[in-house]
Design a protein around this motif. Structure first.
Motif, PDB file in Angstrom:
ATOM      1  N   GLU A 235       0.798  -1.224   0.000  1.00  0.00           N
ATOM      2  CA  GLU A 235       0.000   0.000   0.000  1.00  0.00           C
ATOM      3  C   GLU A 235       0.832   1.275   0.000  1.00  0.00           C
ATOM      4  O   GLU A 235       0.614   2.170  -0.808  1.00  0.00           O
ATOM      5  CB  GLU A 235      -0.925   0.003   1.212  1.00  0.00           C
ATOM      6  CG  GLU A 235      -1.734   1.266   1.342  1.00  0.00           C
ATOM      7  CD  GLU A 235      -2.502   1.299   2.635  1.00  0.00           C
ATOM      8  OE1 GLU A 235      -2.259   2.221   3.428  1.00  0.00           O
ATOM      9  OE2 GLU A 235      -3.322   0.407   2.856  1.00  0.00           O
ATOM     10  N   ALA A 236       1.753   1.428   0.921  1.00  0.00           N
ATOM     11  CA  ALA A 236       2.473   2.689   1.082  1.00  0.00           C
ATOM     12  C   ALA A 236       3.676   2.742   0.141  1.00  0.00           C
ATOM     13  O   ALA A 236       4.708   2.131   0.387  1.00  0.00           O
ATOM     14  CB  ALA A 236       2.920   2.843   2.527  1.00  0.00           C
ATOM     15  N   SER A 237       3.537   3.502  -0.933  1.00  0.00           N
ATOM     16  CA  SER A 237       4.653   3.694  -1.866  1.00  0.00           C
ATOM     17  C   SER A 237       5.640   4.692  -1.270  1.00  0.00           C
ATOM     18  O   SER A 237       5.357   5.356  -0.261  1.00  0.00           O
ATOM     19  CB  SER A 237       4.128   4.229  -3.202  1.00  0.00           C
ATOM     20  OG  SER A 237       3.608   5.531  -3.034  1.00  0.00           O
ATOM     21  N   ASP A 238       6.814   4.821  -1.896  1.00  0.00           N
ATOM     22  CA  ASP A 238       7.804   5.792  -1.418  1.00  0.00           C
ATOM     23  C   ASP A 238       7.236   7.205  -1.469  1.00  0.00           C
ATOM     24  O   ASP A 238       7.499   8.023  -0.575  1.00  0.00           O
ATOM     25  CB  ASP A 238       9.076   5.706  -2.265  1.00  0.00           C
ATOM     26  CG  ASP A 238       9.844   4.408  -2.017  1.00  0.00           C
ATOM     27  OD1 ASP A 238       9.588   3.763  -0.974  1.00  0.00           O
ATOM     28  OD2 ASP A 238      10.689   4.034  -2.854  1.00  0.00           O
ATOM     29  N   VAL A 241       4.976   7.675   1.482  1.00  0.00           N
ATOM     30  CA  VAL A 241       5.754   7.833   2.710  1.00  0.00           C
ATOM     31  C   VAL A 241       6.339   9.238   2.793  1.00  0.00           C
ATOM     32  O   VAL A 241       6.307   9.876   3.854  1.00  0.00           O
ATOM     33  CB  VAL A 241       6.868   6.761   2.790  1.00  0.00           C
ATOM     34  CG1 VAL A 241       7.835   7.077   3.917  1.00  0.00           C
ATOM     35  CG2 VAL A 241       6.255   5.375   2.990  1.00  0.00           C
ATOM     36  N   ASP A 242       6.847   9.750   1.687  1.00  0.00           N
ATOM     37  CA  ASP A 242       7.392  11.114   1.683  1.00  0.00           C
ATOM     38  C   ASP A 242       6.305  12.128   2.029  1.00  0.00           C
ATOM     39  O   ASP A 242       6.550  13.089   2.768  1.00  0.00           O
ATOM     40  CB  ASP A 242       7.997  11.445   0.319  1.00  0.00           C
ATOM     41  CG  ASP A 242       9.391  10.853   0.135  1.00  0.00           C
ATOM     42  OD1 ASP A 242       9.888  10.210   1.086  1.00  0.00           O
ATOM     43  OD2 ASP A 242       9.973  11.043  -0.947  1.00  0.00           O
ATOM     44  N   ALA A 243       5.112  11.909   1.493  1.00  0.00           N
ATOM     45  CA  ALA A 243       4.008  12.825   1.775  1.00  0.00           C
ATOM     46  C   ALA A 243       3.646  12.808   3.258  1.00  0.00           C
ATOM     47  O   ALA A 243       3.413  13.861   3.874  1.00  0.00           O
ATOM     48  CB  ALA A 243       2.785  12.459   0.933  1.00  0.00           C
ATOM     49  N   LEU A 272      13.213   5.745   8.109  1.00  0.00           N
ATOM     50  CA  LEU A 272      12.322   6.896   7.992  1.00  0.00           C
ATOM     51  C   LEU A 272      12.957   8.151   8.585  1.00  0.00           C
ATOM     52  O   LEU A 272      12.792   9.257   8.054  1.00  0.00           O
ATOM     53  CB  LEU A 272      10.990   6.607   8.692  1.00  0.00           C
ATOM     54  CG  LEU A 272      10.089   5.587   7.995  1.00  0.00           C
ATOM     55  CD1 LEU A 272       8.911   5.209   8.893  1.00  0.00           C
ATOM     56  CD2 LEU A 272       9.574   6.140   6.674  1.00  0.00           C
ATOM     57  N   TYR A 273      13.708   7.993   9.666  1.00  0.00           N
ATOM     58  CA  TYR A 273      14.383   9.144  10.269  1.00  0.00           C
ATOM     59  C   TYR A 273      15.418   9.713   9.300  1.00  0.00           C
ATOM     60  O   TYR A 273      15.508  10.938   9.114  1.00  0.00           O
ATOM     61  CB  TYR A 273      15.058   8.731  11.579  1.00  0.00           C
ATOM     62  CG  TYR A 273      15.885   9.840  12.189  1.00  0.00           C
ATOM     63  CD1 TYR A 273      15.267  10.926  12.806  1.00  0.00           C
ATOM     64  CD2 TYR A 273      17.274   9.806  12.123  1.00  0.00           C
ATOM     65  CE1 TYR A 273      16.036  11.954  13.355  1.00  0.00           C
ATOM     66  CE2 TYR A 273      18.038  10.827  12.659  1.00  0.00           C
ATOM     67  CZ  TYR A 273      17.415  11.902  13.275  1.00  0.00           C
ATOM     68  OH  TYR A 273      18.162  12.923  13.800  1.00  0.00           O
TER      69      TYR A 273
END
Length: 282
Positions: A235-238, A241-243, A272-273
């Protein structure tokens, strides 16, 4: 008390009675029996319940019981139940589903007063069956918060829940909530169910962004059931995730932003950090 040849003789106690959510034909025979045979009815709005009783040809004492009722009001109802049959109804649907009745049931049980439930219409379940979304696992979360940050945080709590999500929403707030779903739960199949059991019953399904476009041109009225399908494996594309990271970085430090997005997406917190620091520097 009403005189009726088939009137049910009810024992003292509390009777939880589901009522129609729209179509009055959905009331059950057992609900009619209990409303006809009880000694009084606790309800959210006496005017709303009064209309239903008039339709059924029933006349009973009505006692207002809602979010604004005080402890002493609940206490009086509990005392009534020791010697009388008291029905509890909401304005529509099954009592205690996102309404204040649970305290009354809690205290009745604590006082050893018999509690009987009469199943029937429920907007959340009706919408789930109508939507076509997976229904082997679902989570009902009540009304979505009104304020923007609270709304985003609230939806974020359910980002990794592997189930269809059900919420209650109102017409004026619908497009804002759909926008939050598009941001926090990107890519999910979303359904909007409204006017359930009524003449203009509607259930629209698709990406949240597409639903926004429709309801901006056709503003809905009344209460709505909003459903969001479960997450897919990828589900969560890059880009998604950036958004999410950029949104979190507007109010949080990089470490906190990474922690929030990790919770929502299941991604590695350290990675992510690192990405959050890159976004801050860009």
């Amino acid at each position: 008390m009403d005189e009726h040849p088939d009137q049910l003789s009810l024992a003292a106690g509390l009777y939880i009675v589901a009522t129609p959510i729209g179509n009055l034909g959905d009331i059950t025979l057992r609900a009619i029996e209990v409303l006809r045979g009880c000694d009084g009815i606790a309800c959210e709005d006496t005017r709303v319940t009064g209309k239903l009783l008039k339709h059924l040809g029933i006349s009973k004492p009505l006692w207002r019981y809602n979010d604004h009722s005080e402890d002493r009001d609940r206490g009086r109802l509990i005392e009534s139940m020791r010697s009388r049959a008291v029905a509890l109804v909401s304005d529509a649907g099954t009592p205690l589903v996102s309404d204040p009745g649970y305290r009354l049931v809690q205290e009745a049980r604590a006082a050893d007063i018999p509690v009987t439930t009469l199943p029937g219409p429920c907007a959340a379940i009706a919408a789930l069956t109508l939507s076509g979304l997976p229904n082997d696992r679902f989570l009902f979360a009540g009304f979505v918060p009104n304020k923007e940050k609270a709304r985003l945080d609230f939806l974020g709590e359910f980002a990794t829940v592997d189930a269809t999500l059900l919420f209650y929403e109102t017409g004026p707030r619908l497009t804002k909530t759909l926008g939050a779903i598009a941001e926090i739960l990107p890519g999910r199949t979303t359904s909007v169910a409204r006017e359930l059991t009524k003449l203009y019953e509607e259930c629209r399904t698709g990406p949240a962004q597409d639903l926004i476009a429709h309801f901006e041109n056709h503003p809905p009225k009344g209460e709505i059931v909003l459903l969001v399908g479960p997450p897919s494996a990828n589900e969560a594309s890059d880009a998604d995730v950036d958004a999410l990271l950029r949104n979190a970085l507007e109010t949080e430090k990089a470490s906190r932003a990474a922690a929030l997005v990790a919770k929502r997406t299941g991604r590695d917190r350290q990675q992510l950090y690192a990405r959050a620091m890159e976004l801050k520097a860009s």
